[in-house]
Design a protein around this motif. Structure first.
Motif, PDB file in Angstrom:
ATOM      1  N   PHE A  51      42.928  15.343  52.166  1.00 26.53           N
ATOM      2  CA  PHE A  51      44.111  15.487  52.781  1.00 26.53           C
ATOM      3  C   PHE A  51      44.595  14.509  53.608  1.00 26.53           C
ATOM      4  CE2 PHE A  51      46.586  17.762  56.306  1.00 26.53           C
ATOM      5  CZ  PHE A  51      47.471  18.092  55.471  1.00 26.53           C
ATOM      6  N   GLY A  52      45.901  14.094  53.533  1.00 23.34           N
ATOM      7  CA  GLY A  52      46.816  13.190  54.113  1.00 23.34           C
ATOM      8  C   GLY A  52      47.443  13.801  55.215  1.00 23.34           C
ATOM      9  N   THR A  53      47.651  13.429  56.378  1.00 25.22           N
ATOM     10  CA  THR A  53      48.320  13.958  57.530  1.00 25.22           C
ATOM     11  C   THR A  53      49.859  13.828  57.321  1.00 25.22           C
ATOM     12  OG1 THR A  53      48.113  11.785  58.544  1.00 25.22           O
ATOM     13  CG2 THR A  53      46.655  13.629  59.194  1.00 25.22           C
ATOM     14  N   LEU A  54      50.260  13.140  56.272  1.00 26.40           N
ATOM     15  CA  LEU A  54      51.685  13.296  56.023  1.00 26.40           C
ATOM     16  C   LEU A  54      52.333  14.412  55.367  1.00 26.40           C
ATOM     17  CD1 LEU A  54      52.369   9.626  54.597  1.00 26.40           C
ATOM     18  CD2 LEU A  54      52.973  10.551  57.061  1.00 26.40           C
ATOM     19  N   CYS A  55      51.120  15.181  54.873  1.00 31.78           N
ATOM     20  CA  CYS A  55      51.445  16.421  54.308  1.00 31.78           C
ATOM     21  C   CYS A  55      51.625  17.442  55.626  1.00 31.78           C
ATOM     22  CB  CYS A  55      50.244  17.007  53.454  1.00 31.78           C
ATOM     23  SG  CYS A  55      50.095  16.052  51.871  1.00 31.78           S
ATOM     24  N   PRO A  56      52.764  18.430  55.522  1.00 37.42           N
ATOM     25  CA  PRO A  56      52.876  19.244  56.664  1.00 37.42           C
ATOM     26  C   PRO A  56      51.480  20.095  56.883  1.00 37.42           C
ATOM     27  CG  PRO A  56      54.029  19.973  54.742  1.00 37.42           C
ATOM     28  CD  PRO A  56      53.411  18.656  54.429  1.00 37.42           C
ATOM     29  N   ALA A  57      50.984  20.728  55.957  1.00 34.21           N
ATOM     30  CA  ALA A  57      50.030  21.806  56.442  1.00 34.21           C
ATOM     31  C   ALA A  57      48.741  21.508  55.081  1.00 34.21           C
ATOM     32  CB  ALA A  57      50.434  22.825  56.560  1.00 34.21           C
ATOM     33  N   GLY A  71      40.396  10.870  59.584  1.00 31.11           N
ATOM     34  CA  GLY A  71      38.969  10.471  59.361  1.00 31.11           C
ATOM     35  C   GLY A  71      38.026  11.527  59.576  1.00 31.11           C
ATOM     36  N   GLY A  72      38.537  12.768  60.113  1.00 26.31           N
ATOM     37  CA  GLY A  72      37.831  13.883  60.225  1.00 26.31           C
ATOM     38  C   GLY A  72      37.296  14.626  59.018  1.00 26.31           C
ATOM     39  N   VAL A 110      31.721  31.382  50.408  1.00 28.35           N
ATOM     40  CA  VAL A 110      31.694  29.936  49.824  1.00 28.35           C
ATOM     41  C   VAL A 110      32.406  28.929  50.912  1.00 28.35           C
ATOM     42  CG1 VAL A 110      34.094  30.330  48.998  1.00 28.35           C
ATOM     43  CG2 VAL A 110      32.560  28.630  48.095  1.00 28.35           C
ATOM     44  N   THR A 111      31.915  27.790  51.095  1.00 26.00           N
ATOM     45  CA  THR A 111      32.415  26.690  51.835  1.00 26.00           C
ATOM     46  C   THR A 111      33.277  25.705  51.280  1.00 26.00           C
ATOM     47  OG1 THR A 111      30.486  27.430  53.371  1.00 26.00           O
ATOM     48  CG2 THR A 111      31.859  25.123  53.573  1.00 26.00           C
ATOM     49  N   HIS A 112      34.013  25.157  51.858  1.00 22.03           N
ATOM     50  CA  HIS A 112      34.869  24.103  51.115  1.00 22.03           C
ATOM     51  C   HIS A 112      35.143  23.099  52.325  1.00 22.03           C
ATOM     52  CE1 HIS A 112      37.958  22.603  48.599  1.00 22.03           C
ATOM     53  NE2 HIS A 112      38.772  22.117  49.515  1.00 22.03           N
ATOM     54  N   VAL A 113      34.927  21.618  52.030  1.00 22.71           N
ATOM     55  CA  VAL A 113      35.034  20.707  52.817  1.00 22.71           C
ATOM     56  C   VAL A 113      36.154  19.606  52.310  1.00 22.71           C
ATOM     57  CG1 VAL A 113      33.891  18.532  53.612  1.00 22.71           C
ATOM     58  CG2 VAL A 113      32.234  20.680  53.221  1.00 22.71           C
ATOM     59  N   VAL A 114      36.905  19.478  53.595  1.00 22.71           N
ATOM     60  CA  VAL A 114      38.269  18.785  53.482  1.00 22.71           C
ATOM     61  C   VAL A 114      37.994  17.565  54.221  1.00 22.71           C
ATOM     62  CG1 VAL A 114      40.697  18.639  53.705  1.00 22.71           C
ATOM     63  CG2 VAL A 114      39.675  20.732  52.972  1.00 22.71           C
ATOM     64  N   THR A 115      38.293  16.129  53.817  1.00 24.42           N
ATOM     65  CA  THR A 115      38.544  15.019  54.462  1.00 24.42           C
ATOM     66  C   THR A 115      39.632  14.725  54.708  1.00 24.42           C
ATOM     67  OG1 THR A 115      36.311  14.296  53.595  1.00 24.42           O
ATOM     68  CG2 THR A 115      37.700  12.595  54.529  1.00 24.42           C
ATOM     69  N   VAL A 116      40.197  14.288  56.107  1.00 24.69           N
ATOM     70  CA  VAL A 116      41.516  14.011  56.297  1.00 24.69           C
ATOM     71  C   VAL A 116      41.513  12.467  56.354  1.00 24.69           C
ATOM     72  CG1 VAL A 116      43.335  14.400  57.949  1.00 24.69           C
ATOM     73  CG2 VAL A 116      41.658  16.255  57.368  1.00 24.69           C
ATOM     74  N   SER A 117      42.664  12.088  55.767  1.00 25.04           N
ATOM     75  CA  SER A 117      43.120  10.457  55.904  1.00 25.04           C
ATOM     76  C   SER A 117      44.557  10.568  56.380  1.00 25.04           C
ATOM     77  CB  SER A 117      42.705  10.124  54.511  1.00 25.04           C
ATOM     78  OG  SER A 117      43.703  10.719  53.586  1.00 25.04           O
ATOM     79  N   GLY A 118      44.886   9.381  56.553  1.00 20.16           N
ATOM     80  CA  GLY A 118      46.109   9.125  57.228  1.00 20.16           C
ATOM     81  C   GLY A 118      47.193   8.902  55.875  1.00 20.16           C
ATOM     82  N   GLY A 119      48.427   9.179  55.944  1.00 16.58           N
ATOM     83  CA  GLY A 119      49.429   8.905  54.881  1.00 16.58           C
ATOM     84  C   GLY A 119      49.205  10.411  53.937  1.00 16.58           C
ATOM     85  N   SER A 120      49.556  10.224  52.973  1.00 14.85           N
ATOM     86  CA  SER A 120      49.736  11.391  51.977  1.00 14.85           C
ATOM     87  C   SER A 120      48.162  11.448  51.282  1.00 14.85           C
ATOM     88  CB  SER A 120      50.625  11.209  51.062  1.00 14.85           C
ATOM     89  OG  SER A 120      50.519  10.116  49.948  1.00 14.85           O
ATOM     90  N   ALA A 121      48.262  12.499  50.709  1.00  9.28           N
ATOM     91  CA  ALA A 121      46.812  13.105  49.888  1.00  9.28           C
ATOM     92  C   ALA A 121      46.883  12.265  48.875  1.00  9.28           C
ATOM     93  CB  ALA A 121      46.584  14.402  49.872  1.00  9.28           C
ATOM     94  N   PRO A 122      45.745  11.853  48.231  1.00  8.41           N
ATOM     95  CA  PRO A 122      45.796  11.134  46.940  1.00  8.41           C
ATOM     96  C   PRO A 122      46.118  11.908  45.750  1.00  8.41           C
ATOM     97  CG  PRO A 122      43.467  11.477  47.937  1.00  8.41           C
ATOM     98  CD  PRO A 122      44.428  11.671  48.975  1.00  8.41           C
TER      99      PRO A 122
END
Length: 350
Positions: free
Chosen positions: A264-270, A319-320, A338-350
């Motif tokens: 997930f990229g932080t440029l996305c609203p949610a 980076g979280g 069920v568990t889902h893991v999301v990694t946050v990056s800067g910019g938009s999501a790939p």
């Protein structure tokens, strides 16, 4: 003068079953003053193909004397008498075959009386009692209608299997017949557009529709005009007596599924995660997250019961990595997680 002579013959116990019996008495010659008697001491039941005969013969000592003779035969069912001045010949009396009478649980007795025949001036009278045959015919039994013996919900609660005690005519098998065999009250619990299928001559499988509310221990009922009969359609309709739905023999846990990005990229609203692909009936959703952020924890807690979970990007650190869990609980109170893991990056999501 004449010499009187008396002779007797006894025949005991002549018995059989009647089908054209005959009794024969033969008188060879009587002269003088002669009395002959034939006594059957126990002629019982009925006679079949059996003849009873006796003959008496007495020589004559004088010719032209006054003579008289008598022969008698006595049985439980037949008697003959012969008289005359001088006799020589044979008298035969035949009893008619007894009739066959068919009744329901009864016996018919036929009496044949006063059958006479004569030979050489001799008269004979026969009386007999013939027991006819007896047969009993039972009444036709009422064929019972098939009835429901079990109604069991599937392990995931998506269907109900109804089993009858005997093969049926599979009423309405050529179409979706739920509404034709189930009462209005039952139909209202089966959800939107349920389907009913005969899997064999005894079993109906109901695939429940969306929004079904029927559950274990619920009551189901057929309509009075359900038209379900035995396989040959010779029975009445299946009765409309209510029956109880049993819970699953083996419970199938629901399947919890999360649909959403793993990056997930932080440029996305949610960040949006969706739990609707989870498979089970009547699911209750509950979201949770592992985080040190009180703000994030509070946000998830307040939105934990929705089908989807939306987290503003401002609450996520670049980076979280976040582990979000979804627990789904079906109407049988069985849960899975069920568990889902999301990694946050800067910019938009790939």
């Amino acid at each position: 003068a004449s010499s009187p002579t008396t002779s007797s013959v006894s025949s005991s116990s002549a018995s059989a079953s009647v089908s054209g019996p005959s009794t024969t008495t033969t008188v060879a010659s009587v002269a003088g003053s002669t009395t002959s008697s034939l006594v059957s001491s126990s002629t019982a039941g009925s006679l079949s193909g059996t003849s009873l005969s006796a003959s008496t013969s007495t020589p004559s000592t004088h010719v032209g004397a006054s003579t008289s003779g008598g022969v008698s035969a006595t049985s439980g069912s037949t008697s003959s008498s012969v008289s005359g001045p001088t006799m020589s010949g044979t008298t035969t009396t035949a009893l008619p075959a007894g009739p066959t009478t068919t009744l329901s649980s009864s016996t018919t007795t036929r009496s044949s009386s006063s059958t006479s025949s004569s030979s050489s001036g001799v008269a004979a009278t026969s009386t007999g009692t013939v027991a006819g045959s007896t047969s009993t015919t039972g009444s036709s039994a009422i064929i019972p209608a098939p009835y429901v013996i079990t109604a069991i919900m599937s392990g995931d609660g998506s269907s109900i299997t109804i089993t009858f005690n005997a093969n049926t005519n599979r009423a309405g098998a050529d179409q979706n017949f739920c509404e034709r065999i189930f009462s209005a009250g039952t139909m209202s619990t089966l959800g939107s557009s349920p389907s009913c299928i005969w899997s064999n001559m005894k079993i109906i499988v109901i695939v429940l529709g969306q929004g079904a509310t029927i559950a274990p221990n619920s009551t189901m009922q057929l309509t009075t005009n359900n038209n379900i009969k035995n396989q040959l359609e010779t029975s009445p309709r299946t009765p409309d007596a209510p029956f109880i739905v049993r819970g699953p023999l083996i419970v199938t846990p629901p399947t919890a599924i999360i649909s959403g990005p793993s990056q997930f990229g932080t440029l996305c609203p949610a960040l949006v995660l969706d739990g609707s692909p989870s498979l089970a009936r009547g699911l209750v959703y509950s979201w949770s997250i592992v985080s040190n952020s009180s703000t994030l924890l509070s946000h998830v807690s307040s939105n934990m019961l929705g089908v989807t979970l939306s987290i503003p990007s401002s609450m996520l650190s670049v980076g979280g990595s976040y582990a979000l869990s979804l627990q789904v609980t079906d109407f049988l109170a069985v849960s899975s997680v069920v568990t889902h893991v999301v990694t946050v990056s800067g910019g938009s999501a790939p």
